[in-house]
Design an enzyme around this catalytic site. Structure first.
Site, mmCIF file in Angstrom:
data_model
loop_
_atom_site.group_PDB
_atom_site.id
_atom_site.type_symbol
_atom_site.label_atom_id
_atom_site.label_comp_id
_atom_site.label_asym_id
_atom_site.label_seq_id
_atom_site.Cartn_x
_atom_site.Cartn_y
_atom_site.Cartn_z
ATOM 1 N N HIS A 1 0.821 -1.219 0.000
ATOM 2 C CA HIS A 1 0.000 0.000 0.000
ATOM 3 C C HIS A 1 0.847 1.256 0.000
ATOM 4 O O HIS A 1 0.435 2.306 -0.467
ATOM 5 C CB HIS A 1 -0.876 0.076 1.264
ATOM 6 C CG HIS A 1 -1.827 -1.048 1.432
ATOM 7 N ND1 HIS A 1 -2.759 -1.374 0.479
ATOM 8 C CD2 HIS A 1 -2.003 -1.913 2.445
ATOM 9 C CE1 HIS A 1 -3.460 -2.392 0.914
ATOM 10 N NE2 HIS A 1 -3.024 -2.753 2.098
ATOM 11 N N HIS B 1 5.341 6.684 6.934
ATOM 12 C CA HIS B 1 5.110 6.236 5.552
ATOM 13 C C HIS B 1 4.753 7.425 4.663
ATOM 14 O O HIS B 1 4.565 8.542 5.162
ATOM 15 C CB HIS B 1 3.995 5.181 5.522
ATOM 16 C CG HIS B 1 2.699 5.740 5.995
ATOM 17 N ND1 HIS B 1 2.291 5.650 7.292
ATOM 18 C CD2 HIS B 1 1.732 6.448 5.354
ATOM 19 C CE1 HIS B 1 1.137 6.260 7.447
ATOM 20 N NE2 HIS B 1 0.765 6.772 6.277
ATOM 21 N N HIS C 1 2.681 9.131 1.017
ATOM 22 C CA HIS C 1 1.612 9.119 0.010
ATOM 23 C C HIS C 1 2.105 9.981 -1.143
ATOM 24 O O HIS C 1 2.633 11.077 -0.911
ATOM 25 C CB HIS C 1 0.317 9.702 0.584
ATOM 26 C CG HIS C 1 -0.186 8.962 1.785
ATOM 27 N ND1 HIS C 1 -1.116 7.947 1.686
ATOM 28 C CD2 HIS C 1 0.120 9.064 3.097
ATOM 29 C CE1 HIS C 1 -1.362 7.468 2.905
ATOM 30 N NE2 HIS C 1 -0.625 8.127 3.781
ATOM 31 N N HIS D 1 3.667 10.795 6.714
ATOM 32 C CA HIS D 1 2.896 10.647 7.951
ATOM 33 C C HIS D 1 3.753 9.976 9.014
ATOM 34 O O HIS D 1 4.158 8.827 8.837
ATOM 35 C CB HIS D 1 1.635 9.804 7.696
ATOM 36 C CG HIS D 1 0.618 10.534 6.897
ATOM 37 N ND1 HIS D 1 -0.377 9.896 6.184
ATOM 38 C CD2 HIS D 1 0.425 11.867 6.722
ATOM 39 C CE1 HIS D 1 -1.129 10.820 5.603
ATOM 40 N NE2 HIS D 1 -0.662 12.010 5.903
ATOM 41 N N THR E 1 -6.377 7.373 7.134
ATOM 42 C CA THR E 1 -6.789 7.659 5.758
ATOM 43 C C THR E 1 -6.907 6.401 4.903
ATOM 44 O O THR E 1 -7.071 6.492 3.695
ATOM 45 C CB THR E 1 -5.816 8.647 5.085
ATOM 46 O OG1 THR E 1 -4.530 8.018 4.983
ATOM 47 C CG2 THR E 1 -5.706 9.939 5.861
HETATM 48 S S1 B30 Z 1 -2.529 7.237 8.040
HETATM 49 O O1 B30 Z 1 -1.406 7.873 8.643
HETATM 50 O O2 B30 Z 1 -3.805 7.804 8.374
HETATM 51 N N1 B30 Z 1 -2.375 7.265 6.471
HETATM 52 C C1 B30 Z 1 -2.580 2.958 9.438
HETATM 53 C C2 B30 Z 1 -1.738 3.894 10.049
HETATM 54 C C3 B30 Z 1 -1.732 5.194 9.603
HETATM 55 C C4 B30 Z 1 -2.538 5.586 8.563
HETATM 56 C C5 B30 Z 1 -3.357 4.670 7.942
HETATM 57 C C6 B30 Z 1 -3.380 3.340 8.387
HETATM 58 C C7 B30 Z 1 -2.593 1.559 9.935
HETATM 59 O O3 B30 Z 1 -1.717 1.153 10.642
HETATM 60 N N2 B30 Z 1 -3.598 0.784 9.565
HETATM 61 C C8 B30 Z 1 -3.695 -0.608 9.926
HETATM 62 C C9 B30 Z 1 -3.131 -1.410 8.782
HETATM 63 N N3 B30 Z 1 -3.447 -2.754 8.866
HETATM 64 C C10 B30 Z 1 -2.550 -3.611 9.479
HETATM 65 C C11 B30 Z 1 -1.307 -3.787 8.679
HETATM 66 O O4 B30 Z 1 -0.248 -3.687 9.243
HETATM 67 O O5 B30 Z 1 -1.257 -4.100 7.375
HETATM 68 C C12 B30 Z 1 -4.781 -3.168 8.690
HETATM 69 C C13 B30 Z 1 -5.223 -3.193 7.246
HETATM 70 O O6 B30 Z 1 -4.471 -3.117 6.211
HETATM 71 O O7 B30 Z 1 -6.403 -3.280 6.969
HETATM 72 CU CU1 B30 Z 1 -2.659 -3.989 6.038
HETATM 73 ZN ZN ZN Z 2 -0.702 7.974 5.768
#
Ligand code: B30
Ligand code: ZN
Length: 274
Positions: free
Chosen positions: A69, A98, A100, A123, A208
């Site tokens: 992603h 990470h 975008h 982020h 997000t």
């Molecule tokens: S953000 O900063 O708002 N773009 C996550 C952290 C920060 C942002 C977005 C998402 C995050 O950690 N989400 C969980 C992700 N996962 C677990 C994983 O490690 O791998 C759950 C998922 O997708 O549904 Cu894949």
């Molecule tokens: Zn992000």
């Protein structure tokens, strides 16, 4: 684990996220378009106090990973020194960082300023220390703090971002999903512009990407970071997950990794900038 969402405009794209991830239809979603003249000055938005942001942990492993992603920068550190932030009397611990980005320099950041998108956004994700870990913190509306910086390209005499040169060069080594490469240790302060701890926008929103949990205190820096167009090119070569449809199989191009801006729904956006 299986991932059932993507950034492309097919049936797994942002418009479809809420079917499998209902929180993505919430009323406090991110990112948003920040209209600067509509932000509200708030004197309680004191400067962020970074903890160990300028420390280079030479005994730690710093790596870049393509998780299908995004590009994530991780730090493997065994000594438990806090890396994070103090903000409004709370301590937040570093979770990960990470990016975008978009397919061209005019697009890619998730937050917009005055209806304008920029080339890249970083982020730096934290969780409130009192909640123990990232996953527990997701259960609280103030559990997560994401410190964001937007990058702007400038063509004027190659403004290459030297602190981040090493990081950007290594992206070539993680073209495919699940690739990981170790990089030279660098301070987290490389990912925020100098003296920017006091000038930012703040609003309450969400992750997000799915699950789109509404647990994020957003801090978006007012000052942008400069980057050259060339430094962005390798981001656009990245490959995402394997896609399977009835008659073909292909690797998703990992570009335009930005969710469209979300309705503000009466939320207030505050600023520390007078
Ligand atoms: S953000 O900063 O708002 N773009 C996550 C952290 C920060 C942002 C977005 C998402 C995050 O950690 N989400 C969980 C992700 N996962 C677990 C994983 O490690 O791998 C759950 C998922 O997708 O549904 Cu894949
Ligand atoms: Zn992000």
């Amino acid at each position: 684990h299986t991932e059932d969402w993507a950034y492309s405009s097919d049936t797994e794209g942002p418009q479809f996220w809420a079917y499998a991830h209902p929180l993505c239809n919430g009323t406090k979603q991110s990112p948003i378009n920040i209209i600067m003249k509509e932000t509200i000055y708030n004197e309680t938005l004191t400067p962020l106090v970074p903890l160990n942001y300028s420390t280079v942990f030479n005994d730690a492993n710093y790596y870049l990973a393509n998780n299908g992603h995004t590009v994530k920068l991780g730090i493997e550190l065994d000594t438990r020194v806090p890396i994070g932030l103090l903000w409004r009397g709370n301590e937040y611990h570093y979770h990960g960082l990470h990016f975008h980005w978009g397919e061209n320099d005019q697009h890619g950041s998730e937050h917009y300023f005055n209806n304008q998108s920029y080339a890249l956004e970083v982020h730096i994700v934290h969780y409130l220390k009192d909640y123990g870990d990232f996953n527990s913190a997701l259960n609280y509306s103030d559990g997560i703090l994401v410190w964001s910086s937007v990058f702007q390209t400038s063509n004027s005499s190659e403004t290459s971002n030297t602190p981040l040169q090493d990081v950007f060069k290594s992206i070539d080594k993680i073209i495919n999903a699940e690739n990981k490469t170790y990089i030279n240790p660098l301070p987290l302060s490389s990912f925020v512009s100098e003296n920017s701890t006091g000038s930012y926008y703040h609003y309450e929103g969400s992750l997000t990407s799915p699950e789109c949990t509404e647990s994020v205190m957003w801090i978006v820096n007012h000052k942008m970071i400069s980057i050259s167009s060339n430094q962005l090119l390798s981001f656009r070569l990245l490959k995402g997950r394997l896609h399977n449809s009835s008659n073909s199989v292909w690797f998703e191009n990992l570009t335009n990794t930005d969710r469209p801006t979300q309705p503000i729904n009466g939320r207030k956006v505050y600023t520390s900038v007078l």
